[in-house]
Design a protein around this motif. Structure first.
Motif, PDB file in Angstrom:
ATOM      1  N   UNK A   1       0.558 -15.840  33.606  1.00  0.00           N
ATOM      2  CA  UNK A   1       1.373 -15.913  32.400  1.00  0.00           C
ATOM      3  C   UNK A   1       0.832 -14.930  31.379  1.00  0.00           C
ATOM      4  N   UNK A   2       1.747 -14.290  30.659  1.00  0.00           N
ATOM      5  CA  UNK A   2       1.321 -13.403  29.578  1.00  0.00           C
ATOM      6  C   UNK A   2       2.371 -13.400  28.481  1.00  0.00           C
ATOM      7  N   UNK A   3       1.941 -12.968  27.293  1.00  0.00           N
ATOM      8  CA  UNK A   3       2.817 -12.900  26.132  1.00  0.00           C
ATOM      9  C   UNK A   3       2.949 -14.236  25.436  1.00  0.00           C
ATOM     10  N   UNK A   4       3.323 -14.197  24.174  1.00  0.00           N
ATOM     11  CA  UNK A   4       3.587 -15.411  23.413  1.00  0.00           C
ATOM     12  C   UNK A   4       2.351 -16.208  23.081  1.00  0.00           C
ATOM     13  N   UNK A   5       2.569 -17.372  22.484  1.00  0.00           N
ATOM     14  CA  UNK A   5       1.496 -18.284  22.128  1.00  0.00           C
ATOM     15  C   UNK A   5       1.365 -19.393  23.152  1.00  0.00           C
ATOM     16  N   UNK A   6       0.555 -20.382  22.832  1.00  0.00           N
ATOM     17  CA  UNK A   6       0.277 -21.437  23.808  1.00  0.00           C
ATOM     18  C   UNK A   6       1.509 -22.295  24.094  1.00  0.00           C
ATOM     19  N   UNK A   7       2.277 -22.655  23.073  1.00  0.00           N
ATOM     20  CA  UNK A   7       3.454 -23.497  23.339  1.00  0.00           C
ATOM     21  C   UNK A   7       4.533 -22.721  24.074  1.00  0.00           C
ATOM     22  N   UNK A   8       4.690 -21.452  23.751  1.00  0.00           N
ATOM     23  CA  UNK A   8       5.648 -20.623  24.477  1.00  0.00           C
ATOM     24  C   UNK A   8       5.246 -20.465  25.930  1.00  0.00           C
TER      25      UNK A   8
END
Length: 196
Positions: free
Chosen positions: A99-106
């Motif tokens: 997984x990559x990009x965004x924050x933890x909830x995303x």
């Protein structure tokens, strides 16, 4: 140290412990899905998750780390595991995630969608209806309210400025206010359609 010479008592205790089940995990692994490898991609906000399910023991690997290391918050751990729990397939699959990009909830939302899509790809007949009903196969879209609000604000401001033109004001409400508060209120009421 002294040796334990009573091996029969130890074996009897081990047999008793294995006969009990915990109440929270009583339905674990009782799902009807096929247990074969599967793949799914999930997206949420700016996060993209590539999820691979392989038959195994329930081990999670996210970007080379365990589930507890990557998501210390129990809420996010439950969110990513929820499609597997829903189908009662705990302990049947190992989950490997990049997984990559965004924050933890995303990222958690993207992983959940990827897991659900992988389970759907594995056994569409057994899993799709349950996953669809729970809303796990539908990607969550960002709200558009902020963009729509700006355009509505801009159109109402231009309507007010249009209404103020006959009163000699092209500069906006502050210039109209100098002509008197009631003149401005009347112009605004005409512009917004609230005049009776």
């Amino acid at each position: 140290m002294a040796e334990n010479t009573n091996d029969s008592a130890v074996q009897a205790t081990e047999e008793e412990l294995t006969s009990y089940t915990s109440e929270t995990n009583a339905g674990a692994g009782t799902g009807t899905s096929a247990i074969v490898p599967g793949y799914g991609t999930g997206r949420r906000k700016e996060a993209v998750a590539r999820v691979r399910l392989v038959p195994g023991t329930g081990k999670w690997t996210i970007n080379g780390r365990t589930l507890e290391e990557y998501f210390p918050a129990k809420l996010l751990q439950r969110e990513v595991n929820s499609p597997i729990v829903l189908l009662k397939l705990e302990g049947k699959f190992d989950v490997i995630v990049l997984v990559d990009g965004g924050g933890t909830t995303g990222q958690a939302g993207a992983i959940r969608l990827g897991v659900a899509r992988a389970l759907n790809a594995i056994d569409r007949d057994a899993n799709r209806a349950t996953l669809k009903k729970a809303g796990f196969l539908t990607p969550r879209r960002p709200r558009r309210g902020a963009q729509e609000g700006r355009s509505a604000q801009g159109s109402s401001r231009s309507a007010v400025l249009e209404a103020l033109k006959p009163y000699g004001s092209t500069k906006g409400p502050s210039a109209m206010w100098r002509k008197g508060p009631f003149a401005m209120c009347a112009a605004v009421a005409r512009a917004t359609g609230s005049a009776s």
